[in-house]
Design a protein around this motif. Structure first.
Motif, PDB file in Angstrom:
ATOM      1  N   THR A  40       0.857  -1.185   0.000  1.00 19.16           N
ATOM      2  CA  THR A  40       0.000   0.000   0.000  1.00 19.16           C
ATOM      3  C   THR A  40       0.895   1.237   0.000  1.00 19.16           C
ATOM      4  N   PRO A  41       0.644   2.203  -0.877  1.00 20.91           N
ATOM      5  CA  PRO A  41       1.502   3.392  -0.951  1.00 20.91           C
ATOM      6  C   PRO A  41       1.626   4.106   0.391  1.00 20.91           C
ATOM      7  N   ALA A  42       2.796   4.671   0.628  1.00 23.07           N
ATOM      8  CA  ALA A  42       3.113   5.286   1.915  1.00 23.07           C
ATOM      9  C   ALA A  42       2.142   6.406   2.272  1.00 23.07           C
ATOM     10  N   VAL A  43       1.692   7.178   1.270  1.00 20.50           N
ATOM     11  CA  VAL A  43       0.796   8.295   1.549  1.00 20.50           C
ATOM     12  C   VAL A  43      -0.511   7.809   2.182  1.00 20.50           C
ATOM     13  N   LEU A  44      -0.948   6.624   1.819  1.00 18.27           N
ATOM     14  CA  LEU A  44      -2.180   6.077   2.370  1.00 18.27           C
ATOM     15  C   LEU A  44      -1.944   5.449   3.732  1.00 18.27           C
ATOM     16  N   GLN A  45      -0.819   4.779   3.898  1.00 18.51           N
ATOM     17  CA  GLN A  45      -0.497   4.230   5.217  1.00 18.51           C
ATOM     18  C   GLN A  45      -0.377   5.344   6.253  1.00 18.51           C
ATOM     19  N   GLU A  50      -2.298   8.416  11.011  1.00 14.84           N
ATOM     20  CA  GLU A  50      -2.620   9.697  11.638  1.00 14.84           C
ATOM     21  C   GLU A  50      -4.049   9.732  12.174  1.00 14.84           C
ATOM     22  N   ALA A  51      -4.911   8.852  11.642  1.00  9.11           N
ATOM     23  CA  ALA A  51      -6.305   8.819  12.089  1.00  9.11           C
ATOM     24  C   ALA A  51      -6.577   7.661  13.048  1.00  9.11           C
ATOM     25  N   ALA A  52      -5.516   7.068  13.582  1.00  7.85           N
ATOM     26  CA  ALA A  52      -5.684   5.858  14.404  1.00  7.85           C
ATOM     27  C   ALA A  52      -6.440   6.128  15.707  1.00  7.85           C
ATOM     28  N   GLN A 241      -6.634   0.665  -7.912  1.00  4.18           N
ATOM     29  CA  GLN A 241      -5.794   1.789  -8.309  1.00  4.18           C
ATOM     30  C   GLN A 241      -4.772   2.156  -7.246  1.00  4.18           C
ATOM     31  N   SER A 242      -5.029   1.769  -5.975  1.00  6.56           N
ATOM     32  CA  SER A 242      -4.180   2.215  -4.875  1.00  6.56           C
ATOM     33  C   SER A 242      -3.670   1.071  -3.995  1.00  6.56           C
ATOM     34  N   ASN A 243      -3.802  -0.183  -4.442  1.00  9.55           N
ATOM     35  CA  ASN A 243      -3.391  -1.339  -3.624  1.00  9.55           C
ATOM     36  C   ASN A 243      -4.006  -1.265  -2.229  1.00  9.55           C
ATOM     37  N   TRP A 275     -13.461   5.425  10.510  1.00  5.96           N
ATOM     38  CA  TRP A 275     -12.877   6.754  10.382  1.00  5.96           C
ATOM     39  C   TRP A 275     -11.468   6.736   9.775  1.00  5.96           C
ATOM     40  N   PRO A 276     -10.539   5.867  10.218  1.00  8.49           N
ATOM     41  CA  PRO A 276      -9.218   5.876   9.587  1.00  8.49           C
ATOM     42  C   PRO A 276      -9.276   5.553   8.094  1.00  8.49           C
ATOM     43  N   VAL A 277     -10.199   4.695   7.697  1.00  5.33           N
ATOM     44  CA  VAL A 277     -10.331   4.360   6.275  1.00  5.33           C
ATOM     45  C   VAL A 277     -10.884   5.551   5.498  1.00  5.33           C
ATOM     46  N   GLN A 278     -11.804   6.287   6.100  1.00  3.47           N
ATOM     47  CA  GLN A 278     -12.289   7.498   5.435  1.00  3.47           C
ATOM     48  C   GLN A 278     -11.147   8.485   5.201  1.00  3.47           C
TER      49      GLN A 278
END
Length: 384
Positions: A40-45, A50-52, A241-243, A275-278
């Protein structure tokens, strides 16, 4: 006795072929399921981390900035300006929406749900879950003269298609929308592979090569809709598109009136995207570089695998976009599955996707570079 009849889960029937392929020296090359294998791309991780801290319930409707992000993404990546953010809801992956949309739309016994004859099985399952009648259909003309009892209440499109990789053009989509509005039919389009178009830009098959993107038109494209999204819905997922398959990050968008009625049911049912997925959804829809990198990786794998599959003796049909090679040896799909399993390569039989797919297999591009290379070597060393 249960009131509904569901088909057997198709992937269970692949178990003996998986065992056969796993016994081949060098191990199995699993090209059967279209699940991403890259990170999964770093920007998404980072967005997820940050929303954990999320002690409260998330909004079923999604946050305003998420719905705005979807609207901006449609304008930027899909050629759909002016999407009303009120017509957006995040979903727990796109399969959840496909499976439950007939129920969410209050369809039931006596209602017909149409979908492509060669299609992902969940369109059929969703109709059955609602108690409605599933109807595979190739073309609108195949429906014959319509009566109130034979007119579908919901018609599914899938473009780019799974498993075929076929892309529906603007004129095709426009004709479907005009027909649907004439007969009061809701149209839902599953467009989860929209970013993965493999057509050669030099062949003239896409009208405006200076425009990037879209190359795969959306059901919500103003050239299709004449500017109105009434009666139309599009579902989309970031899985491909984003793994992001493990996050179950997706959304449905379109007619605000339909979305509002869907929202009311979802609130009662507790269909809430965490929420973190959003937050990860917002990040994934707002940053395009990772999508381009993922597409380049799949393009390189496809460039290796497609000629090897063809040289082995399979004809690749359609496969204009998406993560699959829709391939045929002109024989029963299970025979082809078995012959490939003897090489240690596992693919999906076309029979999973309807009777019209019975002589095809679906070969996924979702292997690592090493596994794709292994498949190419095995195919080259063992002509059919």
């Amino acid at each position: 006795m249960p009131r509904r009849t569901l088909p057997d889960f198709p992937w269970d029937s692949l178990a003996p072929y998986r065992e056969r392929a796993s016994a081949v020296p060098g191990g199995i090359v699993d090209l059967s399921i279209g699940t991403p294998v890259d990170s999964t791309p770093a920007v998404l991780q980072e967005a997820l981390r940050e929303a954990a801290d999320a002690p409260g319930y998330p909004q079923t409707y999604g946050t305003p900035d998420l719905r705005d992000a979807v609207a901006h993404w449609f304008a930027r990546r899909r050629g759909v300006p002016g999407l009303d953010p009120a017509g957006v809801i995040p979903t727990i992956g796109s399969k959840e929406l496909v499976a439950w949309l007939p129920t969410l739309l209050d369809l039931g016994p006596g209602d017909i749900v149409g979908f492509p004859r060669v299609a992902y099985p969940t369109y059929d399952v969703g109709a059955r879950l609602a108690g409605a009648t599933p109807l595979p259909v190739d073309a609108l003309t195949a429906l014959g003269p319509l009566t109130p009892s034979t007119t579908p209440k919901l018609l599914w499109l899938n473009t780019p298609g799974n498993p075929t990789g076929k892309v529906l053009g603007v004129e095709h989509l426009r004709k479907v929308v005009q027909w649907a509005r004439q007969h009061g039919v809701i149209v839902a389009s599953d467009e989860c592979y929209a970013e993965l178009d493999w057509r050669d830009r030099r062949d003239g098959s896409i009208a405006d090569w200076a425009a990037e993107p879209p190359t795969t038109p959306s059901l919500l494209d103003p050239r299709v809709t004449d500017g109105s999204h009434e009666g139309l819905l599009v579902c989309y997922s970031l899985s491909k598109q984003s793994n992001l398959a493990g996050y179950r990050a997706a959304f449905v968008a379109g007619d605000p009136a339909l979305v509002k009625s869907i929202l009311e049911v979802r609130k009662h049912a507790g269909f809430m995207v965490p929420w973190p997925v959003q937050r990860a959804l917002v990040a994934g829809l707002s940053e395009d570089a990772h999508v381009a990198a993922i597409k380049d990786r799949y393009a390189a794998r496809r460039a290796l695998l497609k000629p090897a599959v063809e040289a082995w003796g399979l004809r690749v049909d359609d496969s204009q976009a998406g993560l699959y090679l829709w391939s045929s040896a002109g024989e029963d799909s299970w025979t082809t599955v078995g012959r490939l399993a003897d090489l240690g390569i596992l693919v999906a039989p076309g029979a999973f996707y309807g009777a019209a797919g019975a002589q095809h297999v679906r070969v996924a591009l979702t292997g690592t570079d090493e596994r794709i290379a292994a498949a190419v070597t095995r195919l080259s060393a063992s002509p059919a």
